[in-house]
Design an enzyme around this catalytic site. Sequence first.
Site, PDB file in Angstrom:
ATOM      1  N   HIS A 233      32.413 -17.087 102.835  1.00 23.05           N
ATOM      2  CA  HIS A 233      33.755 -17.665 102.903  1.00 23.05           C
ATOM      3  C   HIS A 233      33.986 -18.322 104.261  1.00 23.05           C
ATOM      4  CE1 HIS A 233      34.568 -15.145  99.348  1.00 23.05           C
ATOM      5  NE2 HIS A 233      35.522 -16.016  99.100  1.00 23.05           N
TER       6      HIS A 233
ATOM      7  N   LYS B  99      38.970 -16.246 106.889  1.00 26.05           N
ATOM      8  CA  LYS B  99      39.205 -15.137 105.948  1.00 26.05           C
ATOM      9  C   LYS B  99      39.183 -13.816 106.716  1.00 26.05           C
ATOM     10  CE  LYS B  99      37.727 -13.246 101.491  1.00 26.05           C
ATOM     11  NZ  LYS B  99      39.102 -13.272 100.960  1.00 26.05           N
TER      12      LYS B  99
END
Length: 232
Positions: A125, A129
């Site tokens: 990600h 995040k």
Amino acid sequence: MKLAIHGKGAMGKILKEIGEEQINFFIDDISEIPKDKTVDVVIDFSHFSKIEKLLEGCIERKYPLVIATTGYSGEILSKIVKASEVIPILLSSNTSLGVNAMQKVLKEITPKLQDGFDIEIIEKHHNKKIDAPSGTAKAILSTIESSLNERYDVKYGREGICKREKKEITVHAVRGGTIVGEHTVIFAGEDEIIEVTHKALSKKIFAVGALKCAEFLKDKKPGLYTMDEIFN
């Protein structure tokens, strides 16, 4: 449908753009909706710290709720389950239709591959995040564990001298750049490797899936629902 989006972050804004004709309220707090206004479903793309207050508001007003926020604690999950006795709630760590199709595939193949194949999960990600591993990686892990006929140990990452055990699943989290989301399950056997991968190329896929969740949840009886019901 008359929808309310709870959360004005990136996902909330994308959802507002895609479902513009159906979005009646774009809010940070459920109290921003006048009590004399009708809402068919609330879609939550906020922050896990706001879920508890959101549940209280939706229970008070009897609003069906799609929760697509991740990172919440076991305590909050218990409150979500309790709230679902009063209102319909669809809980999904990933509203992508492709990810949920991937889950179906994993349920099918894991029992057939568990003997003779090592299992690894890798998720990637963007660098903003905050939770790791991702909620989707946890959901994938849960699917795999429930599909095995015996208990496996779960580990997170590796460092130093750490020989791999046979009955082990290891989860790895990668963070960098603007990666939207990528999840891979590796089944590594003797002289062969099977990989099941989903790559999100845009956050729009989560918004499209969330709208399908809302459409499904409208007029449902109280209960805790998942995207499995949408596929069935």
